[in-house]
Scaffold this motif. Structure first.
Motif, PDB file in Angstrom:
ATOM      1  N   TRP A 227       0.839  -1.006   0.021  1.00  0.00           N
ATOM      2  CA  TRP A 227       0.031   0.175   0.125  1.00  0.00           C
ATOM      3  C   TRP A 227       0.997   0.965  -0.051  1.00  0.00           C
ATOM      4  N   ARG A 228       0.482   2.205  -0.614  1.00  0.00           N
ATOM      5  CA  ARG A 228       1.341   3.470  -0.699  1.00  0.00           C
ATOM      6  C   ARG A 228       0.309   4.623  -1.085  1.00  0.00           C
ATOM      7  N   ILE A 229       1.066   5.786  -0.759  1.00  0.00           N
ATOM      8  CA  ILE A 229       0.412   7.039  -1.008  1.00  0.00           C
ATOM      9  C   ILE A 229       1.389   7.566  -2.322  1.00  0.00           C
ATOM     10  N   VAL A 230       0.514   8.204  -3.290  1.00  0.00           N
ATOM     11  CA  VAL A 230       1.219   8.853  -4.672  1.00  0.00           C
ATOM     12  C   VAL A 230       0.912  10.130  -4.533  1.00  0.00           C
ATOM     13  N   ASN A 231       1.870  11.149  -5.093  1.00  0.00           N
ATOM     14  CA  ASN A 231       1.579  12.415  -5.411  1.00  0.00           C
ATOM     15  C   ASN A 231       0.699  12.453  -6.747  1.00  0.00           C
ATOM     16  N   GLU A 232      -0.416  13.154  -6.773  1.00  0.00           N
ATOM     17  CA  GLU A 232      -1.293  13.120  -8.048  1.00  0.00           C
ATOM     18  C   GLU A 232      -0.833  14.412  -8.870  1.00  0.00           C
ATOM     19  N   ASP A 233      -0.468  15.217  -8.195  1.00  0.00           N
ATOM     20  CA  ASP A 233      -0.109  16.682  -8.942  1.00  0.00           C
ATOM     21  C   ASP A 233       1.238  16.752  -8.507  1.00  0.00           C
ATOM     22  N   THR A 234       2.016  17.767  -9.196  1.00  0.00           N
ATOM     23  CA  THR A 234       3.390  17.996  -9.189  1.00  0.00           C
ATOM     24  C   THR A 234       3.642  18.795  -7.934  1.00  0.00           C
ATOM     25  N   ILE A 235       4.756  18.367  -7.191  1.00  0.00           N
ATOM     26  CA  ILE A 235       4.992  19.136  -5.993  1.00  0.00           C
ATOM     27  C   ILE A 235       6.460  19.823  -6.101  1.00  0.00           C
ATOM     28  N   GLU A 236       6.344  21.146  -6.111  1.00  0.00           N
ATOM     29  CA  GLU A 236       7.149  21.982  -6.555  1.00  0.00           C
ATOM     30  C   GLU A 236       8.500  21.838  -5.511  1.00  0.00           C
ATOM     31  N   ARG A 237       8.408  21.497  -4.514  1.00  0.00           N
ATOM     32  CA  ARG A 237       9.468  21.346  -3.811  1.00  0.00           C
ATOM     33  C   ARG A 237       9.245  19.837  -3.157  1.00  0.00           C
ATOM     34  N   ALA A 251     -12.739   2.932  11.155  1.00  0.00           N
ATOM     35  CA  ALA A 251     -12.937   3.825  12.294  1.00  0.00           C
ATOM     36  C   ALA A 251     -11.309   4.439  12.536  1.00  0.00           C
ATOM     37  N   CYS A 252     -10.240   3.576  11.838  1.00  0.00           N
ATOM     38  CA  CYS A 252      -9.109   4.032  12.015  1.00  0.00           C
ATOM     39  C   CYS A 252      -8.309   3.936  13.598  1.00  0.00           C
ATOM     40  N   VAL A 253      -8.847   2.977  14.022  1.00  0.00           N
ATOM     41  CA  VAL A 253      -8.294   2.527  15.453  1.00  0.00           C
ATOM     42  C   VAL A 253      -7.249   1.475  15.745  1.00  0.00           C
ATOM     43  N   VAL A 254      -7.435   0.623  14.829  1.00  0.00           N
ATOM     44  CA  VAL A 254      -6.395  -0.467  14.764  1.00  0.00           C
ATOM     45  C   VAL A 254      -5.295  -0.552  13.542  1.00  0.00           C
ATOM     46  N   PRO A 255      -4.234  -0.045  13.927  1.00  0.00           N
ATOM     47  CA  PRO A 255      -3.107   0.090  13.075  1.00  0.00           C
ATOM     48  C   PRO A 255      -2.743  -1.430  12.351  1.00  0.00           C
ATOM     49  N   ILE A 256      -2.131  -1.616  11.539  1.00  0.00           N
ATOM     50  CA  ILE A 256      -1.662  -2.648  10.689  1.00  0.00           C
ATOM     51  C   ILE A 256      -0.385  -2.963  11.143  1.00  0.00           C
ATOM     52  N   GLU A 257       0.197  -3.710  11.855  1.00  0.00           N
ATOM     53  CA  GLU A 257       1.470  -3.644  12.299  1.00  0.00           C
ATOM     54  C   GLU A 257       2.382  -4.761  11.299  1.00  0.00           C
ATOM     55  N   GLY A 258       3.803  -4.545  11.559  1.00  0.00           N
ATOM     56  CA  GLY A 258       4.751  -5.344  10.748  1.00  0.00           C
ATOM     57  C   GLY A 258       5.032  -5.123   9.325  1.00  0.00           C
ATOM     58  N   GLY A 259       4.535  -4.021   8.926  1.00  0.00           N
ATOM     59  CA  GLY A 259       4.818  -3.694   7.781  1.00  0.00           C
ATOM     60  C   GLY A 259       6.252  -2.826   7.487  1.00  0.00           C
ATOM     61  N   LYS A 260       7.027  -3.206   6.158  1.00  0.00           N
ATOM     62  CA  LYS A 260       8.229  -2.680   6.054  1.00  0.00           C
ATOM     63  C   LYS A 260       7.949  -1.534   5.034  1.00  0.00           C
ATOM     64  N   PRO A 261       8.805  -0.308   5.056  1.00  0.00           N
ATOM     65  CA  PRO A 261       8.783   0.722   4.531  1.00  0.00           C
ATOM     66  C   PRO A 261       9.109   0.629   2.909  1.00  0.00           C
ATOM     67  N   ALA A 298       6.462  10.536  -6.911  1.00  0.00           N
ATOM     68  CA  ALA A 298       6.909  10.238  -5.414  1.00  0.00           C
ATOM     69  C   ALA A 298       5.830   9.486  -4.924  1.00  0.00           C
ATOM     70  N   TYR A 299       6.135   8.475  -3.920  1.00  0.00           N
ATOM     71  CA  TYR A 299       5.296   7.716  -3.068  1.00  0.00           C
ATOM     72  C   TYR A 299       6.005   7.534  -1.980  1.00  0.00           C
ATOM     73  N   ILE A 300       5.003   6.810  -0.984  1.00  0.00           N
ATOM     74  CA  ILE A 300       5.565   6.392   0.239  1.00  0.00           C
ATOM     75  C   ILE A 300       4.627   5.227   0.918  1.00  0.00           C
ATOM     76  N   GLY A 301       4.850   4.394   1.448  1.00  0.00           N
ATOM     77  CA  GLY A 301       3.926   3.340   1.868  1.00  0.00           C
ATOM     78  C   GLY A 301       4.450   2.158   2.644  1.00  0.00           C
ATOM     79  N   GLN A 302       3.999   0.965   2.537  1.00  0.00           N
ATOM     80  CA  GLN A 302       4.523   0.034   3.287  1.00  0.00           C
ATOM     81  C   GLN A 302       3.992  -1.309   2.363  1.00  0.00           C
ATOM     82  N   VAL A 303       5.097  -2.290   2.628  1.00  0.00           N
ATOM     83  CA  VAL A 303       4.759  -3.679   2.218  1.00  0.00           C
ATOM     84  C   VAL A 303       4.552  -4.895   3.409  1.00  0.00           C
ATOM     85  N   PHE A 304       3.469  -5.723   3.427  1.00  0.00           N
ATOM     86  CA  PHE A 304       3.400  -6.629   4.361  1.00  0.00           C
ATOM     87  C   PHE A 304       3.434  -7.995   3.847  1.00  0.00           C
TER      88      PHE A 304
END
Length: 308
Positions: A227-237, A251-261, A298-304
């Motif tokens: 899972w990752r988040i990707v920039n949809e528009d250009t980031i100037e900086r 409800a965003c209460v239980v985090p998914i543990e054990g992911g690698k960046p 650009a993107y950032i996320g985790q692999v499980f």
């Protein structure tokens, strides 16, 4: 045993070396039209008098350089010991600055004990794909000269290994210009990742496009495990992320543990810089390596370990 014969320069190793088993001879070239040089990597504990036959035109001079590297061994033609990226379209030009294969989808466990291979390529040119510099590059020799074009499926780059490997991540920095009238192999365009299965090349992944002049990263992982988040528009900086947490419930209460960046940054930044976005501290921050970051780059996320 070295022998002279009135034939074109050629070098064959009957025990097999790299792409020899793939209907490709060892890289060879002429210097000033008379000197043929080969640079062969052999392991001290493996080389024990394998027969190397050399054929050349009368009066030519032959120089054989055998470079002993203890941690390497002679690449074989067994299954999954050779991997390549094949250009499916006719090619006007293709330069590859860097090509990297990894055993894991996070791009950390790099395949280092490998010999770069390509059709009709000089050894010194091939090594430019693994020298860590974007200022040097391998260039497809079939595209040299005015109006020269490489036929569809005739040009590729890859690595040959002494032991089988499952490639789960590919990183490449290149510039490829297809011919205007090329339809590709079987109608497919772009590139194909293929592995040698012991008798033939097997296609494992199709890439319709690989952008020029930037790092392209492909990771092979099971569905819904990355899972990752990707920039949809250009980031100037640069893009800054202080905290990122993936949750298993609406409800965003239980985090998914054990992911690698994972991120669009280079592998050398994963353990320290990218990890700052997942330490759950507002005092640390991941700042993207790109600046500016063009849309979708650009993107950032985790692999499980399993689908989430």
């Amino acid at each position: 045993a070295l022998s002279h014969a009135s034939d074109n320069p050629a070098l064959t190793n009957e025990d097999g070396w790299g792409s020899t088993c793939s209907d490709m001879r060892l890289p060879s070239y002429e210097v000033d039209g008379v000197v043929v040089q080969y640079d062969v990597c052999l392991a001290k504990d493996v080389y024990s008098g394998e027969r190397i036959e050399v054929q050349m035109s009368p009066g030519a001079t032959f120089e054989l350089f055998i470079r002993y590297i203890e941690q390497w061994s002679i690449p074989s033609c067994s299954a999954n010991t050779q991997w390549r990226l094949l250009a499916l379209e006719a090619t006007t030009s293709w330069t590859v600055q860097e090509l990297e294969f990894y055993r894991d989808p996070v791009c950390l466990d790099r395949v280092t004990s490998a010999v770069p291979i390509a059709p009709n390529a000089r050894p010194d040119a091939l090594r430019r794909m693994q020298d860590g510099s974007l200022m040097t590059a391998w260039e497809a020799s079939c595209a040299w000269g005015t109006n020269s074009t490489c036929e569809a499926g005739s040009v590729w780059v890859g690595y040959s290994m002494s032991q089988d490997a499952d490639v789960s991540c590919v990183r490449i920095f290149h510039t490829h210009v297809p011919a205007d009238d090329s339809n590709g192999i079987g109608g497919d365009r772009g590139f194909a990742l293929e592995a040698w299965d012991g008798t033939a090349w097997t296609r494992l992944q199709l890439f319709p496009t690989i952008d020029n002049g930037d790092w392209f990263v492909w990771a092979n992982e099971s569905q819904w495990s990355m899972w990752r988040i990707v920039n949809e528009d250009t980031i100037e900086r640069a893009w800054a992320v202080y905290t990122l947490t993936f949750m298993s419930d609406p409800a965003c209460v239980v985090p998914i543990e054990g992911g690698k960046p994972l991120s669009s940054d280079g592998p050398d930044r994963l353990d320290v810089e990218v990890q700052k976005a997942f330490d759950r501290s507002a005092e640390t921050v991941w700042i993207s390596e790109c600046s500016p970051c063009f849309a979708g780059k650009a993107y950032i996320g985790q692999v499980f370990d399993a689908p989430k």
